[in-house]
Motif scaffolding. Structure first.
Motif, PDB file in Angstrom:
ATOM      1  N   TYR A  42     117.266  69.042  58.809  1.00  0.00           N
ATOM      2  CA  TYR A  42     116.591  68.338  57.717  1.00  0.00           C
ATOM      3  C   TYR A  42     117.173  68.763  56.363  1.00  0.00           C
ATOM      4  N   GLN A  46     119.571  66.458  53.465  1.00  0.00           N
ATOM      5  CA  GLN A  46     119.240  66.229  52.063  1.00  0.00           C
ATOM      6  C   GLN A  46     120.476  66.212  51.168  1.00  0.00           C
ATOM      7  N   THR A  51     121.172  60.076  54.441  1.00  0.00           N
ATOM      8  CA  THR A  51     120.125  60.722  55.239  1.00  0.00           C
ATOM      9  C   THR A  51     119.062  61.412  54.390  1.00  0.00           C
ATOM     10  N   ASP A  53     115.816  62.275  52.293  1.00  0.00           N
ATOM     11  CA  ASP A  53     114.417  61.854  52.408  1.00  0.00           C
ATOM     12  C   ASP A  53     113.866  61.619  51.003  1.00  0.00           C
ATOM     13  N   ARG A  56     110.465  63.104  49.535  1.00  0.00           N
ATOM     14  CA  ARG A  56     110.330  64.473  49.015  1.00  0.00           C
ATOM     15  C   ARG A  56     110.529  64.541  47.503  1.00  0.00           C
ATOM     16  N   ALA A 163     108.810  54.353  51.956  1.00  0.00           N
ATOM     17  CA  ALA A 163     110.130  54.887  52.323  1.00  0.00           C
ATOM     18  C   ALA A 163     110.948  53.866  53.107  1.00  0.00           C
ATOM     19  N   LYS A 167     114.693  52.624  52.208  1.00  0.00           N
ATOM     20  CA  LYS A 167     115.772  52.699  53.199  1.00  0.00           C
ATOM     21  C   LYS A 167     116.490  51.354  53.300  1.00  0.00           C
TER      22      LYS A 167
END
Length: 196
Positions: A42, A46, A51, A53, A56, A163, A167
C-alpha cells in the motif's frame, strides 16, 4: 483417583499450552507477515499516480490556498517524488512546488504525476488558480481553467466525492502514456518561478 485427576489436569494444561504455541506460531509466522506485506505494498502504491489512494488526501481539503499546512500536506501526500519546498502567492492564488532537482522524474513518470497532482490540488483547494512545478532548471505552470477544459467539466468537486469517480475520470486514463504525454504538452507551460 487423585493421581488420575492430577494426570488429566496436566494433560489439559499441556494441550492448552500446545494450542497456544500453535496459535502464536500462526499469528507470528503467517498473519503478521502478510499484514506487513500488505502495508508495504500500500505504501509503495502511493508513489504512483496509477495506484495512489486519493481518499487518503481528502482530509487536506480546504477552501483557501492560504492554509499552508493543508496545502503543503496535500502535495506531500501526492505521488510527486521528493519535494524540497513550497512558495505560495495568495495575490494570484498560485502554489509553487519546488522539487528536488537532484532526483528528477523521467518524462514518462513526470507527465502522469504532474497531471494527477495538479488535478488533485484543484479538486481539494477551492480557490487555487495555478500550480507551478519547479524542477530547478525549468518550471511548468498549469491553471485550473485549462484543466477544467481538458476534463470537460465545470468543477472538480464531483471527482473527489467518490473514489470510483476519481479512478474513472482521472486515474485510469493515466495508464495510457500517450494521454499523459499529450496532457503535459498541452497544459503545462514553461514559466518563471515565484521564488526558490
Amino acid at each position: 483417583m487423585t493421581a488420575q485427576r492430577f494426570r488429566r489436569w496436566n494433560i489439559g494444561i499441556l494441550a492448552l499450552l500446545l494450542a497456544g504455541l500453535v496459535c502464536f506460531g500462526v499469528v507470528e509466522g503467517v498473519a503478521l507477515p502478510r499484514q506487513d506485506q500488505r502495508e508495504a505494498q500500500y505504501t509503495a502504491d502511493q508513489n504512483s499516480p496509477i495506484t495512489h489512494d486519493i481518499a487518503r488526501t481528502a482530509h487536506y481539503a480546504t477552501p483557501y490556498m492560504g492554509d499552508a499546512s493543508k496545502v503543503t500536506g496535500l502535495f506531500r501526500s501526492l505521488p510527486l517524488g521528493s519535494i524540497r519546498s513550497f512558495a505560495l502567492d495568495p495575490d494570484v492564488f498560485t502554489v509553487q512546488v519546488n522539487l528536488d532537482s537532484s532526483t528528477p522524474l523521467a518524462d514518462r513518470d513526470r507527465d502522469p504525476a504532474y497531471l494527477y497532482s495538479a488535478t488533485a490540488a484543484f479538486a481539494y483547494v477551492d480557490n487555487l488558480e495555478a500550480v507551478i512545478f519547479n524542477e530547478g532548471a525549468v518550471a511548468y505552470r498549469v491553471t485550473r481553467e485549462d484543466l477544467l477544459t481538458w476534463y470537460g467539466v465545470d468543477g472538480f468537486s464531483a471527482f473527489t466525492r467518490d473514489a470510483a469517480v476519481w479512478k474513472t475520470a482521472v486515474q485510469s486514463k493515466l495508464e495510457d502514456a500517450e494521454y499523459a504525454r499529450r496532457a503535459f504538452q498541452e497544459l503545462f507551460h514553461n514559466t518563471q518561478v515565484l521564488s526558490d
